[in-house]
Design an enzyme around this catalytic site. Structure first.
Site, PDB file in Angstrom:
ATOM      1  N   CYS A 404       0.813  -1.219   0.000  1.00 23.67           N
ATOM      2  CA  CYS A 404       0.000   0.000   0.000  1.00 23.67           C
ATOM      3  C   CYS A 404       0.844   1.266   0.000  1.00 23.67           C
ATOM      4  CB  CYS A 404      -0.967  -0.008   1.182  1.00 23.67           C
ATOM      5  SG  CYS A 404      -0.224   0.311   2.803  1.00 23.67           S
ATOM      6  N   HIS A 467      -2.208   1.882   6.865  1.00 22.39           N
ATOM      7  CA  HIS A 467      -2.600   1.806   5.457  1.00 22.39           C
ATOM      8  C   HIS A 467      -2.396   3.182   4.843  1.00 22.39           C
ATOM      9  CE1 HIS A 467      -4.442   0.764   1.747  1.00 22.39           C
ATOM     10  NE2 HIS A 467      -5.507   1.534   1.927  1.00 22.39           N
ATOM     11  N   ASP A 490      -7.328   5.808  -3.299  1.00 26.01           N
ATOM     12  CA  ASP A 490      -6.709   4.609  -2.740  1.00 26.01           C
ATOM     13  C   ASP A 490      -6.377   3.635  -3.868  1.00 26.01           C
ATOM     14  OD1 ASP A 490      -5.782   2.502  -1.290  1.00 26.01           O
ATOM     15  OD2 ASP A 490      -7.485   2.396   0.092  1.00 26.01           O
ATOM     16  N   ASN A 545     -13.109   5.126  10.545  1.00 26.69           N
ATOM     17  CA  ASN A 545     -14.137   5.245  11.580  1.00 26.69           C
ATOM     18  C   ASN A 545     -14.749   3.938  12.053  1.00 26.69           C
ATOM     19  OD1 ASN A 545     -14.473   8.167  12.011  1.00 26.69           O
ATOM     20  ND2 ASN A 545     -14.994   8.192   9.838  1.00 26.69           N
ATOM     21  N   GLU A 674     -32.823   5.940  -0.622  1.00 30.53           N
ATOM     22  CA  GLU A 674     -33.410   5.398   0.609  1.00 30.53           C
ATOM     23  C   GLU A 674     -32.349   5.222   1.678  1.00 30.53           C
ATOM     24  OE1 GLU A 674     -35.729   1.353   2.125  1.00 30.53           O
ATOM     25  OE2 GLU A 674     -35.326   1.709   0.003  1.00 30.53           O
TER      26      GLU A 674
END
Length: 911
Positions: A404, A467, A490, A545, A674
């Protein structure tokens, strides 16, 4: 080398771009990567040492030879045709040569640091090459200057939103406006069309001395006309397509139906984004920030752990002679339509999809575990240039290997090369939530051992120690106001992709490329929790999060497991990047904590502050686990719905539906809208009901997993868990403490130690559990970067209190010391000494040093002898600086037993 202005054969030059119609000559001729080090392999070793390197050098030599030979034969054919056509009656104006003043325009466009622009055919920095330079402030001298002294070996690199100068020399007579028509034509892509914006035709008008069209349009004015020479100034609009353009000069007569002759300029020109131009979406209104995020050739990518992050020096090499050719070829491979290449949002999205490679398609192949013997270990790389060079030398085959932080650094190089301000950022304790539940779930059996894959074997949730991804700076007109600025990209493939697609495949295909795309996501939208905006914002939101949930087997639970731990603050502990203008080669005082750009100042999102897991179900798309479905049904069955609350979408409601992505789905009020409205409604709830059975438990026993001190590689370490009974009654406690070597992705490699105890604590009593691991116990079990994961679990018999915790740390390696002898000077031999002490009690074998420095020395790898236990070594290497100014040398030492020893040194080079 003769000037293009004196080559009558130029009209017959072969034109083949990397998009299919021109540019083989551009790659083979303007980029010296093909001809450089033909006697060496990909990392600078002698071909006698590496057969693969010999093959690559041989293929590169063939490409160069064939391209030059084909050009020679086509020029000869064209010369014969010219002789034949010269005998025919033609009134068309004949073009002798075209000059684009690549180096002079480059100074005005701030592209003069690109090696393609510099005169590589001469001694760099010599007085003869500098004498050719001409001030753009005195363009009146253009008509009388000696074209033969122009930059024959330079490639033209320009930025959009600015004008540039070019000149045309007629062959046998002056331009006559009564009989002659002359046009400048600029073409882009394989099938240029005026209506698509991929072809621009600008007529020459003698009377047009000023630009007359709107700023967002191409325009051309006459600067000076004298004799056979005409000097133009061409305006490039700020929305021009970015990449390779072909330049043609067309001549005909005013007679209707007259033949049109075309003079083709020998090389393509690069047009880049322009962060110096207010009209460009990538405009950055700070010279200091542009200096850091666009012009700085070196930087840091932060790795390690949240306890002790480390800045790893990287050479971006955005001005190297391989950066722009590699970027152009990657854009072609990405499949991005040429008409979209003026849009920075689509360009960075395309680059993000093609940097990672799979099944022979893309720049860099990722690998996180196992042997790297068929490629290059990720920690051996010191910069992007060698990766680009591998890619171009070997017929655009993917380079092995990256991880990464390498993906993020290489993406930064490409974006800066294309003119987009960018930087790598690193999130410490990063969630890789493959089920998009905003929760990283870990399952443990009754003995406290982690169950890989969860109870049904398909749970791939992971916590990476760190990361890294890339941020790019741009406006977002496709979003509502307030979401401009830093956008996250990313380029690392999602875990489920490289885990599930490691077998044989026919082709990656367009759908697979689409699956690789991550971003651009507005960083501000992540901070606000507005996950409905393009692109892929839920993935990034989860990375910083997500909750961490631990579940242990429990025969008394109605679904077979009990939740023993939720840690809302664990993920996204710290997000770092390099601070603009700062530069620390000794420690990491140049780190900048940008966590507040992604999360609220208290370190957690407002979602997390509203309750444990109350928003998880809105990220459940694609989950199909029977355990998770059963858990979700039972949770909804047991939930008390108070008046005025909104029922949360369950897994059954939205199972197997892909997360809404504006690039792939039209707006469906019953799906994406929705979800977003449900999420917005849920935000207004003071506190949702708990996700799992959370009957009150008397938590009167205190547990504390002690943070690990700094541990040097080769030294023993101790793990400690403190337990205290704070009640007035006796407590029976069961504990488990374990340590494992892990890859930085959180995948367990080997167990290092474990202790299980059950004991009774009297009121107010204390107990300490401890594990001691010696060097001999872990020397053959540590992998890659030396990361160690600690798990601690405990339960109290009398109160049913349960507790668990996890932490990680990294074994410290010595630094590579770099010293420079004397006063480095351009074109003069310079000596550098690399030194360090072997910290372990074993001999280091298969040793090698890898080093590079922009403007100092191209990437090289030098084999070195075995290093004895405890030995201090000093290795001296000679190099010759190519450019003056403040430079940076970056180096690594690697061996079979110990690798990733890093060092860097600033160097001032005199003219």
């Amino acid at each position: 080398m003769s000037s293009p202005m004196t080559q009558p054969g130029s009209p017959g030059m072969l034109r083949r771009s990397m998009s299919g119609s021109s540019g083989l000559n551009n790659l083979a001729k303007s980029s010296s990567f093909i001809r450089r080090n033909n006697d060496r392999d990909g990392m600078g070793n002698n071909v006698g040492v590496s057969p693969g390197g010999s093959n690559a050098a041989y293929r590169a030599s063939l490409v160069s030879h064939y391209a030059e030979d084909l050009d020679r034969r086509r020029r000869a054919e064209r010369a014969v045709e010219d002789i034949r056509t010269d005998g025919m009656t033609s009134e068309n104006l004949k073009i002798d040569s075209v000059e684009l003043y690549s180096r002079d325009n480059a100074r005005e466009h701030r592209t003069d640091r690109y090696e393609l622009v510099r005169d590589t055919g001469r001694d760099i920095g010599s007085s003869s090459s500098m004498a050719m330079s001409m001030s753009m402030t005195n363009m009146s001298s253009l008509s009388s200057m000696d074209y033969r002294s122009s930059s024959s070996s330079s490639t033209t690199v320009l930025r959009r939103g600015q004008p540039f100068f070019m000149a045309v020399r007629m062959k046998d007579r002056n331009f006559d406006p009564r009989r002659d028509i002359l046009r400048a034509s600029f073409s882009f892509g394989p099938n240029p069309q005026v209506t698509k914006g991929t072809k621009v035709v600008l007529p020459f008008r003698v009377a047009q001395r000023e630009f007359s069209r709107a700023p967002q349009k191409w325009d051309m004015r006459v600067h000076q006309q004298e004799g056979f020479n005409i000097t133009f100034q061409v305006h490039i609009p700020a929305n021009a397509l970015v990449g390779l353009w072909r330049v043609n000069i067309e001549t005909t007569t005013t007679t209707p139906g007259a033949r049109v002759d075309e003079f083709r300029f020998k090389d393509d020109i690069y047009i880049l984004f322009n962060p110096f131009c207010r009209d460009d979406p990538v405009y950055l209104d700070s010279e200091d920030l542009r200096r850091e995020y666009l012009m700085n050739e070196t930087g840091k990518v932060f790795v390690g752990t949240h306890h002790r992050p480390k800045g790893r020096r990287w050479v971006y090499g955005q001005f190297s002679d391989v950066a722009l050719p590699a970027a152009q070829l990657l854009l072609e491979q990405s499949g991005l339509n040429p008409t979209e290449r003026g849009n920075p949002v689509q360009v960075v999205r395309a680059i993000a999809s093609i940097i990672n490679a799979n099944d022979g398609f893309g720049l860099l192949e990722g690998k996180w575990e196992g042997s790297f013997e068929d490629g290059v270990c990720p920690w051996v790389w010191t910069g992007s240039s060698k990766i680009f060079e591998h890619y171009l030398r070997n017929g655009s085959k993917p380079v092995k290997y990256g991880q990464c932080w390498v993906f993020a650094a290489v993406a930064t190089s490409i974006f800066r090369a294309l003119g987009i301000p960018s930087r790598p950022v690193t999130n410490f304790v990063s969630a890789r939530d493959t089920n998009h539940t905003l929760s990283v779930d870990k399952y443990f059996d009754i003995f406290g051992d982690e169950m890989k894959g969860g109870p049904d074997g398909d749970n791939q949730d992971a916590l990476w120690n760190f990361h890294a991804w890339t941020e790019v700076w741009m406006s977002r007109p496709d979003l509502q106001a307030g979401f401009n600025g830093w956008q996250a990209i990313d380029p690392t493939p999602p875990p489920q992709f490289w885990q599930n697609n490691s077998g044989d495949q026919k082709s990656r295909g367009p759908w697979a490329v689409e699956a690789f795309r991550r971003g651009p996501s507005s960083v501000e939208s992540v901070r606000r929790g507005e996950v409905g905006f393009a692109y892929d914002t839920p993935y990034l939101f989860a990375e910083v999060n997500a909750e961490v949930s631990h579940f242990q087997e429990d025969e008394n639970s109605h679904w077979g497991f009990r939740k023993i731990h939720v840690n809302n603050y664990h993920v996204g502990r710290m997000i770092l990047t390099k601070r603009p203008g700062a530069d620390d080669d000794v420690s990491d005082a140049d780190a900048e904590d940008i966590t507040s750009l992604y999360k609220n100042p208290d370190g957690m999102s407002r979602y997390q502050k509203q309750g444990d897991g109350c928003f998880s179900s809105h990220f459940n798309q694609g989950m199909s686990s029977p355990y998770l479905e059963r858990r979700d049904r039972e949770r909804d069955r047991d939930m008390i719905h108070y008046p005025g609350t909104v029922r949360r979408l369950s897994i059954v409601d939205i199972a197997r539906k892909p997360w809404y992505d504006e690039s792939r789905h039209s707006v469906d009020p019953g799906s994406a809208a929705e979800r977003v409205s449900s999420m917005n409604a849920a935000r207004s709830v003071e506190r949702s009901q708990p996700m799992f059975d959370s009957r009150p438990v008397n938590e009167d026993v205190y547990f504390d997993l002690i943070e690990q001190d700094k541990v040097a590689w080769g030294q023993p370490f101790n793990l400690q868990l403190h337990v205290q009974n704070r009640s007035q009654e006796m407590r029976t406690i069961s504990t488990i403490l374990s340590a494992n070597s892990v890859y930085y992705t959180g995948v367990t490699a080997r167990r290092l130690g474990r202790t299980d105890r059950q004991f009774v604590l009297q009121p107010g009593g204390r107990e300490t559990l401890q594990i001691r691991v010696s060097w001999d116990e872990y020397r053959d079990k540590i992998v890659d970067y030396g990361h160690i994961k600690i798990y601690a679990m405990a339960s109290v018999q009398e109160t049913k209190q349960s507790w668990s915790e996890e932490d990680d740390f990294q074994l410290e390696k010595p630094k590579l010391d770099i010293q420079i002898r004397g006063n480095p000077q351009v074109g003069q031999d310079c000596f550098v000494t690399f030194s360090f002490m072997n910290p372990v009690s074993v001999t280091l074998t298969e040793c090698e040093f890898t080093f590079e420095g922009p403007g100092l020395v191209r990437p090289q790898t030098i084999k070195y002898r075995d290093v004895k236990p405890g030995e201090m070594i000093s290795f001296v290497q000679k190099f010759m600086p190519r450019f003056s100014g403040e430079r940076k040398l970056v180096a690594t030492f690697n061996s079979r037993e110990l690798g990733d020893i890093i060092g860097s040194r600033p160097i001032h080079v005199r003219d």
